[in-house]
Design an enzyme around this catalytic site. Structure first.
Site, mmCIF file in Angstrom:
data_model
loop_
_atom_site.group_PDB
_atom_site.id
_atom_site.type_symbol
_atom_site.label_atom_id
_atom_site.label_comp_id
_atom_site.label_asym_id
_atom_site.label_seq_id
_atom_site.Cartn_x
_atom_site.Cartn_y
_atom_site.Cartn_z
ATOM 1 N N ASP A 103 -110.288 93.081 -4.165
ATOM 2 C CA ASP A 103 -111.522 92.347 -3.879
ATOM 3 C C ASP A 103 -112.222 92.946 -2.668
ATOM 4 O O ASP A 103 -113.429 93.140 -2.662
ATOM 5 C CB ASP A 103 -111.241 90.854 -3.660
ATOM 6 C CG ASP A 103 -110.081 90.603 -2.694
ATOM 7 O OD1 ASP A 103 -109.425 91.563 -2.249
ATOM 8 O OD2 ASP A 103 -109.824 89.426 -2.372
ATOM 9 N N ASP A 106 -110.373 95.846 4.012
ATOM 10 C CA ASP A 106 -110.751 95.487 5.378
ATOM 11 C C ASP A 106 -110.113 96.525 6.315
ATOM 12 O O ASP A 106 -110.658 97.598 6.522
ATOM 13 C CB ASP A 106 -110.254 94.055 5.605
ATOM 14 C CG ASP A 106 -110.650 93.481 6.942
ATOM 15 O OD1 ASP A 106 -111.822 93.581 7.310
ATOM 16 O OD2 ASP A 106 -109.775 92.913 7.636
ATOM 17 N N LYS A 134 -115.296 97.332 4.042
ATOM 18 C CA LYS A 134 -115.796 97.212 5.419
ATOM 19 C C LYS A 134 -115.397 98.465 6.186
ATOM 20 O O LYS A 134 -114.343 98.481 6.833
ATOM 21 C CB LYS A 134 -115.163 96.003 6.111
ATOM 22 C CG LYS A 134 -115.539 94.630 5.593
ATOM 23 C CD LYS A 134 -114.782 93.568 6.408
ATOM 24 C CE LYS A 134 -115.083 92.161 5.972
ATOM 25 N NZ LYS A 134 -114.176 91.178 6.605
ATOM 26 N N VAL A 156 -116.239 87.217 4.972
ATOM 27 C CA VAL A 156 -116.965 86.697 3.811
ATOM 28 C C VAL A 156 -116.055 85.848 2.918
ATOM 29 O O VAL A 156 -114.829 86.018 2.925
ATOM 30 C CB VAL A 156 -117.575 87.847 2.963
ATOM 31 C CG1 VAL A 156 -118.697 88.562 3.709
ATOM 32 C CG2 VAL A 156 -116.517 88.851 2.526
ATOM 33 N N ASP A 162 -111.241 84.045 -0.114
ATOM 34 C CA ASP A 162 -111.046 82.731 0.473
ATOM 35 C C ASP A 162 -111.046 82.745 1.992
ATOM 36 O O ASP A 162 -110.811 83.756 2.629
ATOM 37 C CB ASP A 162 -109.705 82.156 0.028
ATOM 38 C CG ASP A 162 -108.530 82.873 0.698
ATOM 39 O OD1 ASP A 162 -108.433 84.110 0.584
ATOM 40 O OD2 ASP A 162 -107.718 82.198 1.363
ATOM 41 N N ARG A 168 -112.882 80.307 -2.943
ATOM 42 C CA ARG A 168 -112.713 81.295 -4.019
ATOM 43 C C ARG A 168 -113.586 80.990 -5.226
ATOM 44 O O ARG A 168 -113.939 81.880 -5.990
ATOM 45 C CB ARG A 168 -111.254 81.319 -4.502
ATOM 46 C CG ARG A 168 -110.239 81.791 -3.480
ATOM 47 C CD ARG A 168 -108.909 82.067 -4.178
ATOM 48 N NE ARG A 168 -107.777 82.175 -3.269
ATOM 49 C CZ ARG A 168 -107.437 83.286 -2.610
ATOM 50 N NH1 ARG A 168 -108.171 84.368 -2.726
ATOM 51 N NH2 ARG A 168 -106.383 83.304 -1.833
HETATM 52 P P1 IMP Z 1 -106.601 94.745 4.487
HETATM 53 O O1 IMP Z 1 -105.156 94.907 4.144
HETATM 54 O O2 IMP Z 1 -106.818 94.534 5.958
HETATM 55 O O3 IMP Z 1 -107.502 95.818 3.920
HETATM 56 O O4 IMP Z 1 -107.066 93.378 3.892
HETATM 57 C C1 IMP Z 1 -107.074 93.162 2.573
HETATM 58 C C2 IMP Z 1 -107.009 91.692 2.241
HETATM 59 O O5 IMP Z 1 -107.415 90.851 3.327
HETATM 60 C C3 IMP Z 1 -107.991 91.416 1.131
HETATM 61 O O6 IMP Z 1 -107.419 91.652 -0.116
HETATM 62 C C4 IMP Z 1 -108.331 89.965 1.374
HETATM 63 O O7 IMP Z 1 -107.396 89.146 0.739
HETATM 64 C C5 IMP Z 1 -108.228 89.797 2.863
HETATM 65 N N1 IMP Z 1 -109.554 89.895 3.520
HETATM 66 C C6 IMP Z 1 -110.037 90.905 4.257
HETATM 67 N N2 IMP Z 1 -111.283 90.677 4.693
HETATM 68 C C7 IMP Z 1 -111.629 89.463 4.201
HETATM 69 C C8 IMP Z 1 -112.827 88.662 4.277
HETATM 70 O O8 IMP Z 1 -113.867 89.001 4.896
HETATM 71 N N3 IMP Z 1 -112.779 87.479 3.616
HETATM 72 C C9 IMP Z 1 -111.692 87.045 2.920
HETATM 73 N N4 IMP Z 1 -110.564 87.758 2.816
HETATM 74 C C10 IMP Z 1 -110.522 88.959 3.457
HETATM 75 MG MG MG Z 2 -106.850 90.771 -1.786
#
Ligand code: IMP
Ligand code: MG
Length: 178
Positions: A103, A106, A134, A156, A162, A168
């Protein structure tokens, strides 16, 4: 509705339902073209991806299989740092062209931890598709192959994403008002 609240926070409309639908269709065209002769094995990373996965999957053509894994790296609004694989993969990925779908990317931590795990099963190739990306938040060396929308580093919700379990079911994507 352009302003909503989820738990204790205010969010404003950021990407509406129609724009998401259009972009998902465009991604589908691109993916169908790239995998024309070898439909990929799609692997979705739960939970947040389920809405995007359902929409993207239905624009993919041919003998495309889909499976899900569950990894968790997020609590509340900051990345907690620990990624735990809870539900394993049922499909045999060896020799398959795998398309991982997320989805949102980050920090990139989730995929950074999952990719080596996945490579152990000897897929033929791995590509990454994410609805949201991002770039400013990225802390790991990752390059998504398909990106729905590049967004600024703000939290977001909606369309599967969520805030502490809520939001969601919103059809559009909303951004935190700060
Ligand atoms: P990462 O491992 O830091 O890339 O984060 C990935 C997971 O963090 C995503 O699959 C989301 O579940 C959650 N996440 C990251 N940013 C957001 C946001 O802005 N809103 C909601 N969930 C987020
Ligand atoms: Mg996710």
């Amino acid at each position: 509705m352009s302003r909503i609240s989820v738990h204790d926070k205010e969010f404003e409309l950021f990407i509406d339902e129609g724009s998401i639908r259009q972009r998902v269709a465009e991604l589908g065209v691109q993916i169908n073209r790239d995998y024309k002769d070898n439909p990929p094995l799609v692997i979705g990373i739960m939970n947040g991806v389920f809405v995007f996965a359902a929409d993207l999957y239905r624009v993919l053509e041919g003998d495309v299989k889909i499976s899900f894994v569950r990894l968790k790296s997020y609590e509340g609004m900051t990345s907690s740092g620990n990624v735990v694989s809870a539900i394993g993969l049922e499909e045999d990925v060896s020799g398959r062209d795998v398309l991982l779908i997320e989805d949102i990317i980050d920090t990139g931590r989730t995929l950074h931890h999952f990719l080596p795990e996945l490579r152990k099963s000897n897929p033929k190739s791995i590509k990454i598709a994410t609805l949201l990306f991002k770039p400013e938040a990225l802390k790991f060396d990752l390059k998504p192959d398909y990106i729905g929308f590049e967004i600024e580093n703000k939290f977001v919700v909606g369309y599967g994403l969520d805030y502490d379990g809520l939001g969601r079911n919103l059809s559009s994507i909303y951004q935190l008002v700060v």
